[in-house]
Each structure stands twice: as structure tokens, then as C-alpha cells.
Design a protein around this motif. Sequence first.
Motif, PDB file in Angstrom:
ATOM      1  N   ALA A 165       0.821  -1.211   0.000  1.00 30.75           N
ATOM      2  CA  ALA A 165       0.000   0.000   0.000  1.00 30.75           C
ATOM      3  C   ALA A 165       0.857   1.264   0.000  1.00 30.75           C
ATOM      4  N   ARG A 166       2.163   1.126   0.224  1.00 29.48           N
ATOM      5  CA  ARG A 166       3.062   2.283   0.296  1.00 29.48           C
ATOM      6  C   ARG A 166       4.119   2.212  -0.799  1.00 29.48           C
ATOM      7  N   HIS A 167       5.234   2.887  -0.559  1.00 32.01           N
ATOM      8  CA  HIS A 167       6.353   2.864  -1.508  1.00 32.01           C
ATOM      9  C   HIS A 167       7.047   1.509  -1.474  1.00 32.01           C
ATOM     10  N   VAL A 168       7.727   1.160  -2.568  1.00 35.00           N
ATOM     11  CA  VAL A 168       8.543  -0.050  -2.599  1.00 35.00           C
ATOM     12  C   VAL A 168       9.887   0.274  -3.239  1.00 35.00           C
ATOM     13  N   MET A 169      10.961  -0.242  -2.626  1.00 38.10           N
ATOM     14  CA  MET A 169      12.309  -0.092  -3.153  1.00 38.10           C
ATOM     15  C   MET A 169      12.893  -1.498  -3.305  1.00 38.10           C
ATOM     16  N   ILE A 170      13.400  -1.782  -4.497  1.00 38.82           N
ATOM     17  CA  ILE A 170      13.943  -3.105  -4.784  1.00 38.82           C
ATOM     18  C   ILE A 170      15.424  -2.959  -5.115  1.00 38.82           C
ATOM     19  N   PHE A 171      16.266  -3.638  -4.327  1.00 37.49           N
ATOM     20  CA  PHE A 171      17.703  -3.666  -4.555  1.00 37.49           C
ATOM     21  C   PHE A 171      18.003  -4.905  -5.397  1.00 37.49           C
ATOM     22  N   GLY A 172      17.794  -4.780  -6.692  1.00 35.49           N
ATOM     23  CA  GLY A 172      17.979  -5.895  -7.611  1.00 35.49           C
ATOM     24  C   GLY A 172      17.133  -5.680  -8.852  1.00 35.49           C
ATOM     25  N   ASP A 173      17.064  -6.703  -9.685  1.00 34.49           N
ATOM     26  CA  ASP A 173      16.333  -6.617 -10.948  1.00 34.49           C
ATOM     27  C   ASP A 173      14.890  -7.090 -10.805  1.00 34.49           C
ATOM     28  N   VAL A 174      14.046  -6.608 -11.705  1.00 29.87           N
ATOM     29  CA  VAL A 174      12.671  -7.091 -11.838  1.00 29.87           C
ATOM     30  C   VAL A 174      12.589  -7.729 -13.222  1.00 29.87           C
ATOM     31  N   ASN A 175      12.485  -9.042 -13.239  1.00 27.38           N
ATOM     32  CA  ASN A 175      12.511  -9.791 -14.500  1.00 27.38           C
ATOM     33  C   ASN A 175      11.205  -9.663 -15.280  1.00 27.38           C
ATOM     34  N   PRO A 176      11.251  -9.926 -16.605  1.00 27.37           N
ATOM     35  CA  PRO A 176      10.009  -9.969 -17.388  1.00 27.37           C
ATOM     36  C   PRO A 176       9.079 -11.016 -16.784  1.00 27.37           C
ATOM     37  N   GLY A 177       7.801 -10.700 -16.712  1.00 29.72           N
ATOM     38  CA  GLY A 177       6.821 -11.612 -16.132  1.00 29.72           C
ATOM     39  C   GLY A 177       6.574 -11.366 -14.655  1.00 29.72           C
ATOM     40  N   ALA A 178       7.412 -10.545 -14.009  1.00 26.16           N
ATOM     41  CA  ALA A 178       7.195 -10.170 -12.612  1.00 26.16           C
ATOM     42  C   ALA A 178       6.292  -8.948 -12.574  1.00 26.16           C
ATOM     43  N   GLU A 179       5.635  -8.727 -11.433  1.00 30.25           N
ATOM     44  CA  GLU A 179       4.705  -7.598 -11.303  1.00 30.25           C
ATOM     45  C   GLU A 179       4.897  -6.924  -9.946  1.00 30.25           C
ATOM     46  N   ILE A 180       5.008  -5.593  -9.974  1.00 25.08           N
ATOM     47  CA  ILE A 180       5.153  -4.793  -8.759  1.00 25.08           C
ATOM     48  C   ILE A 180       3.982  -3.816  -8.715  1.00 25.08           C
ATOM     49  N   ILE A 181       3.247  -3.806  -7.596  1.00 24.02           N
ATOM     50  CA  ILE A 181       2.115  -2.891  -7.408  1.00 24.02           C
ATOM     51  C   ILE A 181       2.334  -2.167  -6.082  1.00 24.02           C
ATOM     52  N   ALA A 182       2.296  -0.827  -6.120  1.00 22.16           N
ATOM     53  CA  ALA A 182       2.524  -0.042  -4.913  1.00 22.16           C
ATOM     54  C   ALA A 182       1.575   1.145  -4.864  1.00 22.16           C
ATOM     55  N   GLY A 183       1.191   1.523  -3.659  1.00 22.48           N
ATOM     56  CA  GLY A 183       0.356   2.700  -3.488  1.00 22.48           C
ATOM     57  C   GLY A 183       1.132   3.990  -3.676  1.00 22.48           C
ATOM     58  N   GLY A 184       2.456   3.911  -3.549  1.00 21.41           N
ATOM     59  CA  GLY A 184       3.323   5.074  -3.719  1.00 21.41           C
ATOM     60  C   GLY A 184       4.309   4.850  -4.853  1.00 21.41           C
ATOM     61  N   ASP A 185       5.540   5.332  -4.648  1.00 23.78           N
ATOM     62  CA  ASP A 185       6.592   5.233  -5.656  1.00 23.78           C
ATOM     63  C   ASP A 185       7.149   3.820  -5.743  1.00 23.78           C
ATOM     64  N   ILE A 186       7.722   3.497  -6.907  1.00 26.72           N
ATOM     65  CA  ILE A 186       8.448   2.250  -7.105  1.00 26.72           C
ATOM     66  C   ILE A 186       9.861   2.625  -7.530  1.00 26.72           C
ATOM     67  N   ILE A 187      10.851   2.170  -6.761  1.00 24.97           N
ATOM     68  CA  ILE A 187      12.247   2.466  -7.051  1.00 24.97           C
ATOM     69  C   ILE A 187      12.972   1.135  -7.221  1.00 24.97           C
ATOM     70  N   VAL A 188      13.579   0.944  -8.389  1.00 28.78           N
ATOM     71  CA  VAL A 188      14.295  -0.289  -8.699  1.00 28.78           C
ATOM     72  C   VAL A 188      15.763   0.053  -8.911  1.00 28.78           C
ATOM     73  N   LEU A 189      16.606  -0.417  -7.998  1.00 22.51           N
ATOM     74  CA  LEU A 189      18.045  -0.216  -8.132  1.00 22.51           C
ATOM     75  C   LEU A 189      18.611  -1.429  -8.868  1.00 22.51           C
ATOM     76  N   GLY A 190      18.274  -1.467 -10.143  1.00 21.32           N
ATOM     77  CA  GLY A 190      18.634  -2.561 -11.028  1.00 21.32           C
ATOM     78  C   GLY A 190      17.862  -2.394 -12.319  1.00 21.32           C
ATOM     79  N   LYS A 191      17.691  -3.485 -13.049  1.00 21.00           N
ATOM     80  CA  LYS A 191      16.990  -3.462 -14.331  1.00 21.00           C
ATOM     81  C   LYS A 191      15.509  -3.774 -14.127  1.00 21.00           C
ATOM     82  N   LEU A 192      14.657  -2.901 -14.625  1.00 18.75           N
ATOM     83  CA  LEU A 192      13.212  -3.086 -14.565  1.00 18.75           C
ATOM     84  C   LEU A 192      12.730  -3.619 -15.907  1.00 18.75           C
ATOM     85  N   SER A 193      12.292  -4.890 -15.924  1.00 11.71           N
ATOM     86  CA  SER A 193      11.807  -5.506 -17.161  1.00 11.71           C
ATOM     87  C   SER A 193      10.378  -6.021 -17.050  1.00 11.71           C
ATOM     88  N   GLY A 194       9.799  -6.030 -15.873  1.00 10.68           N
ATOM     89  CA  GLY A 194       8.448  -6.550 -15.685  1.00 10.68           C
ATOM     90  C   GLY A 194       7.384  -5.473 -15.763  1.00 10.68           C
TER      91      GLY A 194
END
Length: 117
Positions: A16-45
Motif C-alpha cells: 500500500a506504500r512505496h517499494v524499493m527493490i535492490f535488484g532486478d525485476v525480471n520480465p513476467g514479474a509484477e510490482i504494485i505499490a500505493g506510492g513510488d516504485i524504485i528499482v536499483l537494477g533493471k526493470l523488465s516486468g
Amino acid sequence: LMLKGRVRSGQKIETARHVMIFGDVNPGAEIIAGGDIIVLGKLSGKVHAGNPENKEAIVFALAFEPTLVKIGAITATGSEEAGQTVPVFASIEDGAILVRDYMKTNPFRKMPWPEVV
């Protein structure tokens, strides 16, 4: 929410809030957040920031190649071109999702003081 490691195809992260990911988000993955999404890696999903209707949310990634980006109620699909190789962020501007170079246009400059969320 802070996560360390790769988000693999088929995984769904939802908060329901912000999400920060220290890594990659592969194709086929899904991220849902009520706030910001920060990916310290490659975002492919797929990502949905500002769920369900927060138009102020952003999506930031060091390498930006998502298959789908949704911010609030606005949706954009991935590009056929090669992904961005510089840190970028996506935000809503004039009713559309715009992807910009983070180093040239820092989205956090508008915040006058640190914000505890």
C-alpha cells in the motif's frame, strides 16, 4: 517496503506504500505499490505505482525496460526500442506517462524537506 534480490517471473509484490527493490525485476514479474516504485537494477516486468489513483507517484529504475507501466489510472506499454541505459523515472505529465533522465530532471527537487512515510 524494501526488498533485496531479484524479483523473478511469476512473482507479484504488492504494497500500500512505496517499494524499493535492490535488484532486478525480471520480465513476467509484477510490482504494485500505493506510492513510488524504485528499482536499483533493471526493470523488465510490469509496474503499477500510485495504486489505485495516486497521480503523484513515480517509477524509477537504473535500467528501464518495462513491459507495462501504470501510474494511478494512466497506463503505458513498453517500447520496441532498446531500454534506457541511464537512470530514468516515469511520471504523469499532462495526462500521459513521461519517461525522463533522472540526472537531468531530479523528481525529488520539488520536496522542500525530507518526508517520513
